[in-house]
Design a protein around this motif. Structure first.
Motif, PDB file in Angstrom:
ATOM      1  N   GLU A  12      65.622  31.061 -30.867  1.00  0.00           N
ATOM      2  CA  GLU A  12      64.927  32.344 -30.833  1.00  0.00           C
ATOM      3  C   GLU A  12      64.056  32.532 -32.064  1.00  0.00           C
ATOM      4  O   GLU A  12      63.033  33.195 -32.012  1.00  0.00           O
ATOM      5  N   SER A  13      64.483  31.991 -33.190  1.00  0.00           N
ATOM      6  CA  SER A  13      63.700  32.100 -34.419  1.00  0.00           C
ATOM      7  C   SER A  13      63.942  30.850 -35.256  1.00  0.00           C
ATOM      8  O   SER A  13      64.909  30.129 -35.053  1.00  0.00           O
ATOM      9  N   LEU A  14      63.045  30.609 -36.197  1.00  0.00           N
ATOM     10  CA  LEU A  14      63.165  29.435 -37.055  1.00  0.00           C
ATOM     11  C   LEU A  14      63.655  29.845 -38.432  1.00  0.00           C
ATOM     12  O   LEU A  14      63.280  30.902 -38.934  1.00  0.00           O
ATOM     13  N   PRO A  15      64.452  28.995 -39.060  1.00  0.00           N
ATOM     14  CA  PRO A  15      64.826  29.281 -40.449  1.00  0.00           C
ATOM     15  C   PRO A  15      63.600  29.079 -41.346  1.00  0.00           C
ATOM     16  O   PRO A  15      62.603  28.492 -40.936  1.00  0.00           O
ATOM     17  N   GLU A  16      63.673  29.582 -42.542  1.00  0.00           N
ATOM     18  CA  GLU A  16      62.535  29.427 -43.455  1.00  0.00           C
ATOM     19  C   GLU A  16      62.244  27.963 -43.751  1.00  0.00           C
ATOM     20  O   GLU A  16      61.097  27.567 -43.894  1.00  0.00           O
ATOM     21  N   THR A  17      63.281  27.142 -43.856  1.00  0.00           N
ATOM     22  CA  THR A  17      63.085  25.709 -44.055  1.00  0.00           C
ATOM     23  C   THR A  17      63.918  24.966 -43.018  1.00  0.00           C
ATOM     24  O   THR A  17      65.032  25.364 -42.690  1.00  0.00           O
ATOM     25  N   LEU A  18      63.338  23.900 -42.507  1.00  0.00           N
ATOM     26  CA  LEU A  18      64.040  23.074 -41.523  1.00  0.00           C
ATOM     27  C   LEU A  18      64.827  21.989 -42.242  1.00  0.00           C
ATOM     28  O   LEU A  18      64.432  21.546 -43.320  1.00  0.00           O
ATOM     29  N   PRO A  19      65.913  21.532 -41.630  1.00  0.00           N
ATOM     30  CA  PRO A  19      66.636  20.401 -42.213  1.00  0.00           C
ATOM     31  C   PRO A  19      65.722  19.184 -42.317  1.00  0.00           C
ATOM     32  O   PRO A  19      64.806  19.006 -41.501  1.00  0.00           O
ATOM     33  N   GLU A  20      65.957  18.361 -43.295  1.00  0.00           N
ATOM     34  CA  GLU A  20      65.144  17.165 -43.513  1.00  0.00           C
ATOM     35  C   GLU A  20      65.134  16.299 -42.264  1.00  0.00           C
ATOM     36  O   GLU A  20      66.156  16.079 -41.618  1.00  0.00           O
ATOM     37  N   GLY A  21      63.949  15.823 -41.908  1.00  0.00           N
ATOM     38  CA  GLY A  21      63.803  14.950 -40.749  1.00  0.00           C
ATOM     39  C   GLY A  21      63.547  15.692 -39.444  1.00  0.00           C
ATOM     40  O   GLY A  21      63.279  15.071 -38.421  1.00  0.00           O
ATOM     41  N   MET A  22      63.625  17.017 -39.445  1.00  0.00           N
ATOM     42  CA  MET A  22      63.384  17.796 -38.234  1.00  0.00           C
ATOM     43  C   MET A  22      61.976  18.369 -38.273  1.00  0.00           C
ATOM     44  O   MET A  22      61.404  18.587 -39.337  1.00  0.00           O
ATOM     45  N   ILE A  23      61.414  18.595 -37.075  1.00  0.00           N
ATOM     46  CA  ILE A  23      60.120  19.236 -36.957  1.00  0.00           C
ATOM     47  C   ILE A  23      60.252  20.445 -36.049  1.00  0.00           C
ATOM     48  O   ILE A  23      61.228  20.558 -35.297  1.00  0.00           O
TER      49      ILE A  23
END
Length: 82
Positions: free
Chosen positions: A4-15
């Motif tokens: 539903e929403s994105l975190p401010e930063t994505l885990p490394e390796g994710m897009i």
């Protein structure tokens, strides 16, 4: 995975990808069939309906169930069309 929403930063390796609102041809790939057969069928259906591929965005989306059997996976295919 849809969120539903994105975190401010994505885990490394994710897009992150936000699929645009388009018209899609949709089909379900069954477990017992080879994926290329399912794709051949849906592309033939698109042609038979007199529709055109919308190549302005991407070629297709595949949605996999979170609890699917990885050895024989059924999934949903969405192909953007005009």
């Amino acid at each position: 995975m849809e969120t539903e929403s994105l975190p401010e930063t994505l885990p490394e390796g994710m897009i992150s990808y936000q699929a645009p609102a388009l018209t899609y041809a949709q089909t379900r790939h069954p477990q017992h069939e080879r994926p290329e057969v399912t794709y051949q069928k849906v592309y033939q259906w698109i042609k038979d309906q007199g529709l055109r591929l919308n190549c302005d965005a991407f070629t297709q989306l595949e949605f996999y169930p979170m609890d699917g059997d990885l050895n024989e996976l059924a999934f949903e295919i969405y192909i953007p069309i005009h």
